[in-house]
Design a protein around this motif. Sequence first.
Motif, PDB file in Angstrom:
ATOM      1  N   MET A   1      64.021  89.113  -0.887  1.00 53.43           N
ATOM      2  CA  MET A   1      63.947  90.060   0.226  1.00 53.43           C
ATOM      3  C   MET A   1      64.482  89.435   1.511  1.00 53.43           C
ATOM      4  SD  MET A   1      60.473  92.300  -0.327  1.00 53.43           S
ATOM      5  CE  MET A   1      59.372  91.059  -0.967  1.00 53.43           C
ATOM      6  N   PHE A   2      64.166  88.166   1.752  1.00 52.50           N
ATOM      7  CA  PHE A   2      64.690  87.480   2.940  1.00 52.50           C
ATOM      8  C   PHE A   2      66.210  87.382   2.869  1.00 52.50           C
ATOM      9  CE2 PHE A   2      60.437  85.091   3.492  1.00 52.50           C
ATOM     10  CZ  PHE A   2      59.924  86.125   4.276  1.00 52.50           C
ATOM     11  N   GLN A   3      66.746  87.110   1.667  1.00 52.52           N
ATOM     12  CA  GLN A   3      68.198  87.052   1.488  1.00 52.52           C
ATOM     13  C   GLN A   3      68.813  88.424   1.774  1.00 52.52           C
ATOM     14  OE1 GLN A   3      70.199  84.405   0.942  1.00 52.52           O
ATOM     15  NE2 GLN A   3      71.909  85.802   1.152  1.00 52.52           N
ATOM     16  N   SER A   4      68.177  89.478   1.311  1.00 57.38           N
ATOM     17  CA  SER A   4      68.669  90.827   1.575  1.00 57.38           C
ATOM     18  C   SER A   4      68.668  91.122   3.076  1.00 57.38           C
ATOM     19  CB  SER A   4      67.808  91.871   0.850  1.00 57.38           C
ATOM     20  OG  SER A   4      67.926  91.731  -0.543  1.00 57.38           O
ATOM     21  N   LEU A   5      67.623  90.684   3.771  1.00 60.86           N
ATOM     22  CA  LEU A   5      67.567  90.869   5.219  1.00 60.86           C
ATOM     23  C   LEU A   5      68.705  90.128   5.909  1.00 60.86           C
ATOM     24  CD1 LEU A   5      63.773  90.659   6.109  1.00 60.86           C
ATOM     25  CD2 LEU A   5      65.300  92.585   6.502  1.00 60.86           C
ATOM     26  N   GLU A   6      68.984  88.921   5.460  1.00 56.84           N
ATOM     27  CA  GLU A   6      70.092  88.150   6.039  1.00 56.84           C
ATOM     28  C   GLU A   6      71.421  88.875   5.838  1.00 56.84           C
ATOM     29  OE1 GLU A   6      70.273  83.988   4.993  1.00 56.84           O
ATOM     30  OE2 GLU A   6      68.103  83.802   5.194  1.00 56.84           O
ATOM     31  N   GLU A   7      71.612  89.466   4.657  1.00 53.14           N
ATOM     32  CA  GLU A   7      72.840  90.206   4.382  1.00 53.14           C
ATOM     33  C   GLU A   7      72.957  91.428   5.291  1.00 53.14           C
ATOM     34  OE1 GLU A   7      72.862  91.063   0.204  1.00 53.14           O
ATOM     35  OE2 GLU A   7      72.984  88.945  -0.336  1.00 53.14           O
ATOM     36  N   VAL A   8      71.843  92.110   5.518  1.00 55.06           N
ATOM     37  CA  VAL A   8      71.846  93.273   6.404  1.00 55.06           C
ATOM     38  C   VAL A   8      72.228  92.840   7.819  1.00 55.06           C
ATOM     39  CG1 VAL A   8      70.366  95.005   7.519  1.00 55.06           C
ATOM     40  CG2 VAL A   8      70.208  94.642   5.049  1.00 55.06           C
TER      41      VAL A   8
ATOM     42  N   ASN B   1      67.955 100.856   8.946  1.00 51.53           N
ATOM     43  CA  ASN B   1      66.883 101.498   8.178  1.00 51.53           C
ATOM     44  C   ASN B   1      66.570 100.725   6.907  1.00 51.53           C
ATOM     45  OD1 ASN B   1      66.214 103.666   9.848  1.00 51.53           O
ATOM     46  ND2 ASN B   1      67.908 104.892   9.070  1.00 51.53           N
ATOM     47  N   ARG B   2      67.604 100.246   6.228  1.00 48.56           N
ATOM     48  CA  ARG B   2      67.382  99.448   5.019  1.00 48.56           C
ATOM     49  C   ARG B   2      66.644  98.159   5.368  1.00 48.56           C
ATOM     50  NH1 ARG B   2      69.856  95.453   1.747  1.00 48.56           N
ATOM     51  NH2 ARG B   2      69.268  95.765  -0.414  1.00 48.56           N
ATOM     52  N   GLY B   3      67.062  97.517   6.450  1.00 47.83           N
ATOM     53  CA  GLY B   3      66.395  96.291   6.885  1.00 47.83           C
ATOM     54  C   GLY B   3      64.928  96.516   7.212  1.00 47.83           C
ATOM     55  N   MET B   4      64.630  97.633   7.851  1.00 47.98           N
ATOM     56  CA  MET B   4      63.237  97.937   8.185  1.00 47.98           C
ATOM     57  C   MET B   4      62.404  98.177   6.925  1.00 47.98           C
ATOM     58  SD  MET B   4      62.948  97.430  11.327  1.00 47.98           S
ATOM     59  CE  MET B   4      61.290  98.033  11.570  1.00 47.98           C
ATOM     60  N   LYS B   5      62.993  98.813   5.924  1.00 44.87           N
ATOM     61  CA  LYS B   5      62.280  99.022   4.652  1.00 44.87           C
ATOM     62  C   LYS B   5      61.997  97.685   3.970  1.00 44.87           C
ATOM     63  CE  LYS B   5      64.057 103.629   3.733  1.00 44.87           C
ATOM     64  NZ  LYS B   5      64.939 104.455   2.897  1.00 44.87           N
ATOM     65  N   ILE B   6      62.993  96.803   3.991  1.00 46.70           N
ATOM     66  CA  ILE B   6      62.814  95.474   3.388  1.00 46.70           C
ATOM     67  C   ILE B   6      61.737  94.707   4.150  1.00 46.70           C
ATOM     68  CG2 ILE B   6      63.912  93.238   2.938  1.00 46.70           C
ATOM     69  CD1 ILE B   6      66.579  94.821   2.619  1.00 46.70           C
TER      70      ILE B   6
ATOM     71  N   LYS C   1      59.251  95.893   5.861  1.00 46.94           N
ATOM     72  CA  LYS C   1      57.946  96.492   5.547  1.00 46.94           C
ATOM     73  C   LYS C   1      57.440  95.988   4.191  1.00 46.94           C
ATOM     74  CE  LYS C   1      55.680 100.990   5.313  1.00 46.94           C
ATOM     75  NZ  LYS C   1      55.858 102.443   5.434  1.00 46.94           N
ATOM     76  N   GLU C   2      58.340  95.901   3.212  1.00 45.14           N
ATOM     77  CA  GLU C   2      57.961  95.388   1.891  1.00 45.14           C
ATOM     78  C   GLU C   2      57.589  93.913   1.963  1.00 45.14           C
ATOM     79  OE1 GLU C   2      57.102  95.477  -2.158  1.00 45.14           O
ATOM     80  OE2 GLU C   2      57.361  97.098  -0.723  1.00 45.14           O
ATOM     81  N   CYS C   3      58.309  93.136   2.781  1.00 47.40           N
ATOM     82  CA  CYS C   3      57.962  91.725   2.980  1.00 47.40           C
ATOM     83  C   CYS C   3      56.548  91.601   3.535  1.00 47.40           C
ATOM     84  CB  CYS C   3      58.933  91.054   3.950  1.00 47.40           C
ATOM     85  SG  CYS C   3      60.558  90.706   3.282  1.00 47.40           S
ATOM     86  N   SER C   4      56.256  92.395   4.529  1.00 50.81           N
ATOM     87  CA  SER C   4      54.939  92.359   5.163  1.00 50.81           C
ATOM     88  C   SER C   4      53.843  92.715   4.164  1.00 50.81           C
ATOM     89  CB  SER C   4      54.918  93.328   6.347  1.00 50.81           C
ATOM     90  OG  SER C   4      53.665  93.323   6.963  1.00 50.81           O
ATOM     91  N   ARG C   5      54.093  93.734   3.343  1.00 49.04           N
ATOM     92  CA  ARG C   5      53.110  94.148   2.339  1.00 49.04           C
ATOM     93  C   ARG C   5      52.899  93.035   1.319  1.00 49.04           C
ATOM     94  NH1 ARG C   5      52.699  95.572  -2.449  1.00 49.04           N
ATOM     95  NH2 ARG C   5      54.904  95.647  -2.924  1.00 49.04           N
ATOM     96  N   THR C   6      53.968  92.403   0.891  1.00 53.47           N
ATOM     97  CA  THR C   6      53.882  91.317  -0.090  1.00 53.47           C
ATOM     98  C   THR C   6      53.124  90.129   0.485  1.00 53.47           C
ATOM     99  OG1 THR C   6      55.962  92.022  -1.100  1.00 53.47           O
ATOM    100  CG2 THR C   6      55.224  89.779  -1.564  1.00 53.47           C
ATOM    101  N   ILE C   7      53.417  89.780   1.725  1.00 56.94           N
ATOM    102  CA  ILE C   7      52.718  88.665   2.375  1.00 56.94           C
ATOM    103  C   ILE C   7      51.233  88.977   2.503  1.00 56.94           C
ATOM    104  CG2 ILE C   7      52.461  87.411   4.551  1.00 56.94           C
ATOM    105  CD1 ILE C   7      55.567  87.595   4.775  1.00 56.94           C
ATOM    106  N   ASP C   8      50.899  90.209   2.851  1.00 58.14           N
ATOM    107  CA  ASP C   8      49.483  90.606   2.933  1.00 58.14           C
ATOM    108  C   ASP C   8      48.787  90.440   1.589  1.00 58.14           C
ATOM    109  OD1 ASP C   8      49.695  91.218   5.617  1.00 58.14           O
ATOM    110  OD2 ASP C   8      49.860  93.390   5.301  1.00 58.14           O
TER     111      ASP C   8
END
Length: 86
Positions: free
Chosen positions: A28-35, A54-59, A61-68
């Motif tokens: 997910m972090f790699q995807s954010l870097e690409e965005v 928008n794609r970056g914000m979705k990623i 949000k998923e990162c935050s949920r996973t970290i939680d």
Amino acid sequence: MSDTASKANEPAAEDTAGTEKKENLEEMFQSLEEVIKGMEESSVTLEQSFDMYNRGMKILKECSRTIDEVEKKVLVLDEDGETHEF
């Protein structure tokens, strides 16, 4: 448009295939870097930038949920040597 911008603009694998494949945090972090790299390109249109944002914000949000979820699973060792959930 370059490969970076087109990759960043593509939907995630689970969006297109409808599968339950879940990216790990590193992916997910790699995807954010690409965005981010895609948005920094001068050839990107405003509409493409908005889609990538928008794609970056979705990623994110998923990162935050996973970290939680991970934080809830972390065990804390108390002074008596017993473990408790964080």
